[in-house]
Design a protein around this motif. Structure first.
Motif, PDB file in Angstrom:
ATOM      1  N   TYR A  54       0.836  -1.199   0.000  1.00 59.41           N
ATOM      2  CA  TYR A  54       0.000   0.000   0.000  1.00 59.41           C
ATOM      3  C   TYR A  54       0.865   1.241   0.000  1.00 59.41           C
ATOM      4  CZ  TYR A  54      -3.819  -3.117   1.244  1.00 59.41           C
ATOM      5  OH  TYR A  54      -4.749  -4.129   1.224  1.00 59.41           O
ATOM      6  N   ASP A  55       0.293   2.301  -0.555  1.00 59.16           N
ATOM      7  CA  ASP A  55       0.943   3.614  -0.515  1.00 59.16           C
ATOM      8  C   ASP A  55      -0.163   4.655  -0.605  1.00 59.16           C
ATOM      9  OD1 ASP A  55       2.829   5.695  -0.574  1.00 59.16           O
ATOM     10  OD2 ASP A  55       4.125   4.622  -1.967  1.00 59.16           O
ATOM     11  N   THR A  56       0.194   5.902  -0.429  1.00 64.15           N
ATOM     12  CA  THR A  56      -0.755   6.984  -0.643  1.00 64.15           C
ATOM     13  C   THR A  56      -0.932   7.153  -2.156  1.00 64.15           C
ATOM     14  OG1 THR A  56       1.007   8.619  -0.645  1.00 64.15           O
ATOM     15  CG2 THR A  56      -0.049   8.145   1.487  1.00 64.15           C
ATOM     16  N   PRO A  57      -2.013   7.781  -2.601  1.00 68.99           N
ATOM     17  CA  PRO A  57      -2.196   7.963  -4.053  1.00 68.99           C
ATOM     18  C   PRO A  57      -1.031   8.681  -4.739  1.00 68.99           C
ATOM     19  CG  PRO A  57      -4.247   8.389  -2.902  1.00 68.99           C
ATOM     20  CD  PRO A  57      -3.191   8.216  -1.835  1.00 68.99           C
ATOM     21  N   ASP A  58      -0.324   9.552  -3.999  1.00 67.31           N
ATOM     22  CA  ASP A  58       0.822  10.257  -4.595  1.00 67.31           C
ATOM     23  C   ASP A  58       2.169   9.605  -4.238  1.00 67.31           C
ATOM     24  OD1 ASP A  58       0.642  10.953  -1.942  1.00 67.31           O
ATOM     25  OD2 ASP A  58       0.771  13.113  -2.258  1.00 67.31           O
ATOM     26  N   LEU A  59       2.125   8.378  -3.735  1.00 68.50           N
ATOM     27  CA  LEU A  59       3.314   7.557  -3.446  1.00 68.50           C
ATOM     28  C   LEU A  59       4.294   8.209  -2.468  1.00 68.50           C
ATOM     29  CD1 LEU A  59       4.003   6.151  -7.049  1.00 68.50           C
ATOM     30  CD2 LEU A  59       2.611   5.150  -5.221  1.00 68.50           C
ATOM     31  N   VAL A  60       3.747   8.864  -1.459  1.00 69.94           N
ATOM     32  CA  VAL A  60       4.584   9.520  -0.447  1.00 69.94           C
ATOM     33  C   VAL A  60       5.394   8.506   0.355  1.00 69.94           C
ATOM     34  CG1 VAL A  60       4.493  10.802   1.742  1.00 69.94           C
ATOM     35  CG2 VAL A  60       3.210  11.610  -0.225  1.00 69.94           C
ATOM     36  N   LEU A  61       4.792   7.376   0.708  1.00 71.04           N
ATOM     37  CA  LEU A  61       5.502   6.401   1.543  1.00 71.04           C
ATOM     38  C   LEU A  61       6.717   5.834   0.815  1.00 71.04           C
ATOM     39  CD1 LEU A  61       2.536   4.443   3.177  1.00 71.04           C
ATOM     40  CD2 LEU A  61       3.763   6.431   4.050  1.00 71.04           C
ATOM     41  N   SER A  62       6.509   5.363  -0.404  1.00 72.80           N
ATOM     42  CA  SER A  62       7.633   4.777  -1.142  1.00 72.80           C
ATOM     43  C   SER A  62       8.699   5.831  -1.420  1.00 72.80           C
ATOM     44  CB  SER A  62       7.170   4.115  -2.434  1.00 72.80           C
ATOM     45  OG  SER A  62       6.498   5.026  -3.268  1.00 72.80           O
ATOM     46  N   GLY A  63       8.299   7.086  -1.581  1.00 74.48           N
ATOM     47  CA  GLY A  63       9.261   8.168  -1.775  1.00 74.48           C
ATOM     48  C   GLY A  63      10.162   8.373  -0.564  1.00 74.48           C
ATOM     49  N   GLN A  64       9.664   7.966   0.618  1.00 75.99           N
ATOM     50  CA  GLN A  64      10.457   8.077   1.852  1.00 75.99           C
ATOM     51  C   GLN A  64      11.033   6.729   2.282  1.00 75.99           C
ATOM     52  OE1 GLN A  64       8.733  10.391   5.032  1.00 75.99           O
ATOM     53  NE2 GLN A  64       7.703  11.777   3.612  1.00 75.99           N
ATOM     54  N   LYS A  65      11.014   5.758   1.354  1.00 73.59           N
ATOM     55  CA  LYS A  65      11.547   4.414   1.601  1.00 73.59           C
ATOM     56  C   LYS A  65      10.834   3.706   2.741  1.00 73.59           C
ATOM     57  CE  LYS A  65      15.803   5.373  -0.626  1.00 73.59           C
ATOM     58  NZ  LYS A  65      17.157   5.176  -0.830  1.00 73.59           N
ATOM     59  N   ILE A  66       9.537   3.922   2.814  1.00 80.36           N
ATOM     60  CA  ILE A  66       8.679   3.274   3.801  1.00 80.36           C
ATOM     61  C   ILE A  66       7.854   2.224   3.071  1.00 80.36           C
ATOM     62  CG2 ILE A  66       6.741   3.609   5.383  1.00 80.36           C
ATOM     63  CD1 ILE A  66       7.796   6.570   5.628  1.00 80.36           C
ATOM     64  N   THR A  67       7.766   1.036   3.654  1.00 78.81           N
ATOM     65  CA  THR A  67       6.960  -0.042   3.084  1.00 78.81           C
ATOM     66  C   THR A  67       5.803  -0.338   4.029  1.00 78.81           C
ATOM     67  OG1 THR A  67       8.905  -1.017   2.048  1.00 78.81           O
ATOM     68  CG2 THR A  67       6.969  -2.429   2.266  1.00 78.81           C
ATOM     69  N   LEU A  68       4.607  -0.388   3.466  1.00 81.33           N
ATOM     70  CA  LEU A  68       3.404  -0.723   4.222  1.00 81.33           C
ATOM     71  C   LEU A  68       2.730  -1.860   3.471  1.00 81.33           C
ATOM     72  CD1 LEU A  68       1.542   0.094   6.607  1.00 81.33           C
ATOM     73  CD2 LEU A  68       0.364   1.635   5.003  1.00 81.33           C
ATOM     74  N   ARG A  69       2.544  -2.985   4.132  1.00 87.07           N
ATOM     75  CA  ARG A  69       1.981  -4.132   3.438  1.00 87.07           C
ATOM     76  C   ARG A  69       1.031  -4.914   4.331  1.00 87.07           C
ATOM     77  NH1 ARG A  69       7.323  -7.864   3.975  1.00 87.07           N
ATOM     78  NH2 ARG A  69       6.657  -8.898   5.871  1.00 87.07           N
ATOM     79  N   ARG A  70       0.142  -5.664   3.643  1.00 82.07           N
ATOM     80  CA  ARG A  70      -0.663  -6.705   4.304  1.00 82.07           C
ATOM     81  C   ARG A  70      -0.301  -8.003   3.613  1.00 82.07           C
ATOM     82  NH1 ARG A  70      -6.521  -6.430   2.999  1.00 82.07           N
ATOM     83  NH2 ARG A  70      -5.717  -7.464   1.152  1.00 82.07           N
ATOM     84  N   ARG A  71       0.050  -8.976   4.404  1.00 79.57           N
ATOM     85  CA  ARG A  71       0.432 -10.270   3.852  1.00 79.57           C
ATOM     86  C   ARG A  71      -0.411 -11.351   4.503  1.00 79.57           C
ATOM     87  NH1 ARG A  71       6.647 -11.602   3.846  1.00 79.57           N
ATOM     88  NH2 ARG A  71       6.528 -10.572   1.820  1.00 79.57           N
TER      89      ARG A  71
END
Length: 194
Positions: A37-54
């Motif tokens: 998951y990320d925000t619609p503007d990909l803020v998390l991945s831009g800050q090298k943050i990973t958010l996932r559901r597995r």
């Protein structure tokens, strides 16, 4: 939870089979289906943050991975099926309260992975490692990319042991180090970069 230290190596179907046959330790099998998951503007991945559901053998686990000033990453998880319910808990577990602000407008699924993991706990040097053999696909932008990967994760002990074990495995089975996480590769697929 806390810090995650692991080394990843690119493999193929044959090398995974050879490595699997060479390891004597008892194995355990996990069927994994991951949504990143990320925000619609990909803020998390831009800050090298990973958010996932597995889903791990059907059990839902939400995970937050954060960058650090070392080769390790912060890793925090909670058993939840809903990523929105997991975010406040992950904020508290990690102390990364800014996540709540960054995701205030919501998060969306951006890519994923579906794979079978054959894993073993291995004693090496003064350390306990998990050796995981992953076989499946990365998904993004309605496309799939084959996934064959070996992970050597330090469970306890010394990072140097994980590094050396990984190097020995790579040399023996002609593996090359993978510098990018499953998330980064799946995101690149979703963006049409690969």
């Amino acid at each position: 939870m806390g810090l995650e230290y692991e080394k990843k190596y690119r493999a193929d179907f044959e090398s995974l089979a050879l490595i699997n046959a060479s390891l004597a330790e008892p194995s355990f099998l996990l069927e994994m289906e991951t949504t990143y998951y990320d925000t619609p503007d990909l803020v998390l991945s831009g800050q090298k943050i990973t958010l996932r559901r597995r889903f791990e053998n059907g059990k839902a686990v939400c995970t937050l991975k954060t960058p650090t000033n070392t080769a390790a990453r912060g890793e925090f998880q909670v058993e939840k099926a809903d990523i929105a319910e997991a975010i406040p808990i992950l904020c508290k577990l990690s102390g990364f309260e800014e996540l709540q602000t960054l995701t205030a407008c919501g998060v969306i699924p951006v890519c994923g992975a579906k794979f079978t993991r054959t894993a073993r706990k291995v004693s090496f040097g003064n350390s306990t490692l998990e050796v995981a053999l992953d076989r499946g696909v990365l998904t993004g932008g309605e496309k799939e990319l084959p996934l064959y990967e070996v992970e050597v994760e330090l469970l306890s002990g010394d990072r140097a042991d994980a590094d050396l074990y990984g190097k020995l495995l790579a040399a023996k089975f002609s593996l090359s180090e993978e510098k990018h996480s499953k998330f980064r590769r799946a995101l690149a697929l979703a963006k049409g970069e690969i």
